[in-house]
Enzyme design. Structure first.
Site, short mmCIF file in Angstrom:
data_model
loop_
_atom_site.label_atom_id
_atom_site.label_comp_id
_atom_site.label_asym_id
_atom_site.label_seq_id
_atom_site.Cartn_x
_atom_site.Cartn_y
_atom_site.Cartn_z
N ARG A 94 -6.48 3.53 -15.09
CA ARG A 94 -6.43 4.22 -13.81
C ARG A 94 -7.07 5.61 -13.85
O ARG A 94 -7.85 5.95 -12.95
CB ARG A 94 -5.01 4.29 -13.25
CG ARG A 94 -4.40 2.90 -12.99
CD ARG A 94 -3.10 2.97 -12.20
NE ARG A 94 -3.35 3.51 -10.88
CZ ARG A 94 -3.13 4.75 -10.51
NH1 ARG A 94 -2.57 5.61 -11.35
NH2 ARG A 94 -3.44 5.15 -9.31
N TYR A 109 -0.77 -1.70 -12.19
CA TYR A 109 -2.19 -1.60 -12.53
C TYR A 109 -2.38 -0.92 -13.89
O TYR A 109 -3.35 -0.21 -14.12
CB TYR A 109 -2.97 -0.87 -11.41
CG TYR A 109 -2.66 -1.46 -10.05
CD1 TYR A 109 -3.11 -2.73 -9.72
CD2 TYR A 109 -1.85 -0.79 -9.14
CE1 TYR A 109 -2.78 -3.31 -8.50
CE2 TYR A 109 -1.51 -1.36 -7.91
CZ TYR A 109 -1.97 -2.61 -7.61
OH TYR A 109 -1.64 -3.19 -6.40
N GLY A 151 0.75 -1.25 0.00
CA GLY A 151 0.00 0.00 0.00
C GLY A 151 0.77 1.29 0.00
O GLY A 151 0.18 2.37 -0.14
N CYS A 163 -14.50 4.64 -27.49
CA CYS A 163 -15.78 5.30 -27.74
C CYS A 163 -16.50 5.62 -26.43
O CYS A 163 -17.57 5.10 -26.16
CB CYS A 163 -16.62 4.37 -28.61
SG CYS A 163 -18.20 5.04 -29.05
N GLY A 212 3.21 -3.67 -4.03
CA GLY A 212 3.01 -3.88 -5.47
C GLY A 212 3.43 -2.63 -6.20
O GLY A 212 4.50 -2.55 -6.79
#
Ligand code: PLP
Length: 430
Positions: A323, A383, A243, A354, A287
């Site tokens: 993101r 991510y 985190g 679109c 991560g």
């Protein structure tokens, strides 16, 4: 704009670890993900060092969901990392990358019996998320003739300063068992014949730019650990999750370092285990911190348009980097082929999807743009590709890895055939 040391500007071109982004885009085409392997190595060592200089038994588990490319996971495996895995697929990726089963933790709030059986078969520890899952696991392990080693995921009921979609330790979150019911859960586990509790786990959320919430989580965890050792649970590891965030706004976000993290967390951890009279391994699951800034997404300008504002229409959108659309996330952008030109015109950088929300970067001062210019989206290694899709009939782009003087593909670009290869024609349409 402040740049990390692996990003430089030479002759007006953005370079990553010494490689010219303009040439990379010519060689491999766009859109293109480019990752610096050496940057990942530096980030890992930095994280590991900050903790291991204060306590000898540290295990870093890479959160595989942040970036599941085997080339990246292999680098982390070589450095000694294990992995936090969240699916059977991630479990197999981690093993394939060379991470030993004993350095893996299978997390998640919704596992199938097959997921549990796979973990048991490989001897991977499981972070159990409910009593229902505990009893299912006991049955699965009995059938396999094995003892499943487990932790419980603790919900510490902590408010954290981040986007609500990635705050995972709130009292109302779907994850974990409320902290006050944790001792009862361990008692239950001790009564299960094919389950052995060996650890305790929490994860309070992602992209957290203050270290104090991690210290509060550590406090909750060591307090519980103390209570558990009184119950006769022998804790081999205490896992504080991941985190630690990164400064996506390079010039204005705080940039807590692993050293700051360790300064906040380790005194709490060390005092807590001393009081409990235990010496568990300390596990952490970063991560984003390890991989985010190692990677650029290179995207070509298809066209520019002046409407109610100026748009730069590029060839990558939320199909490749979701993101901004999903979390209102900010990513710095640099015009890679005019990287030292003055920032004189405001553009909104939009993708080819679109949907109105397909915006990579809103209202940014950039050099004057023309079709063919190359834009680098920074900090795209966590991510990014991992959350990509084929939405709108778009094959995913390739990923390349740079290391010293070398460059190589670490994933080929998908082709139009990849869009249809898993589709099956129903018999009545033959
Ligand atoms: C997502 C996740 C992590 C990693 O979070 P980062 O913010 O990328 O460090 C670690 N542990 C668990 C259980 C997770 O779900």
């Amino acid at each position: 704009m402040k740049l990390p040391s692996h990003l430089t500007i030479q002759n007006g071109h953005l370079h990553i670890a010494g490689h010219d982004c303009v040439s990379l885009a010519e060689t491999y085409g766009t859109p293109l993900y480019v990752t610096s392997e050496d940057r990942i190595r530096d980030r890992f060592r930095n994280y590991h060092q900050a903790l291991s200089s204060r306590y000898s038994q540290i295990q870093v588990l890479f959160a595989a969901k942040a970036n599941g490319n085997l080339a990246i996971m292999r680098v982390l495996a070589q450095l000694g990392a294990g992995a936090d895995v969240f699916s059977s697929g991630e479990l197999l990726l981690a093993l394939e990358a060379g991470m030993p089963a004993k350095k893996l933790l299978y997390n998640g709030s919704s596992k199938t019996k097959n997921d549990l059986a796979l973990a048991v078969q490989h001897g991977v520890k499981i972070s159990v998320d409910s009593l229902d899952e505990l009893h299912q696991l006991d049955g699965v392990a009995r059938k396999a003739g094995k003892i499943a080693e487990i932790s419980f995921r603790v919900n510490p009921a902590l408010e954290v300063p981040t986007h609500p979609k990635i705050a995972t330790g709130l009292a109302t979150s779907k994850f974990g068992i409320p902290y006050d019911r944790i001792p009862a859960a361990y008692k239950e586990a001790l009564s299960c014949k094919n389950v052995k509790p060996v650890g305790i786990h929490c994860h309070i959320g992602s992209q957290i730019l203050e270290v104090e919430p991690f210290a509060r989580a550590a406090e909750v965890m060591v307090r519980i650990a103390c209570e558990l050792s009184g119950l006769g649970v022998n804790l081999e590891f205490l896992d504080l999750g991941g985190g630690l965030g990164i400064p996506y706004h390079h010039d204005s976000d705080p940039a807590p370092t692993p050293e700051d993290y360790a300064n906040a967390v380790m005194p709490v951890f060390l005092a807590g285990i001393k009081a409990a009279g235990i010496t568990p391994e300390l596990w952490i699951e970063p991560g984003r911190f390890l991989v985010a800034d190692s990677t650029l997404l290179l995207t070509r300008v298809n066209s520019v348009k002046s409407a109610h504002k100026r748009f730069a229409n590029v060839d990558a959108g939320f199909n490749l980097l979701i993101r901004p659309a999903m979390y209102d996330a900010y990513h710095e952008v640099i015009v890679a082929n005019h990287a030292d030109a003055p920032l004189i015109t405001e553009y909104t950088v939009t993708g080819p999807i679109c949907e109105t929300g397909d915006i990579l970067a809103a209202d940014r001062k950039l050099p004057e743009l023309a079709s063919g210019d190359l834009i680098a989206v920074l900090d795209a290694g966590a991510y990014g590709y991992a959350m990509s899709s084929q939405y709108n009939g778009r094959p995913r782009c390739p990923e390349v890895l740079v290391h010293g003087n070398e460059v190589a593909l670490m994933r080929r670009g998908e082709t139009l055939a990849d869009l249809t290869c898993s589709m099956v024609r129903p018999p009545w349409q033959q």
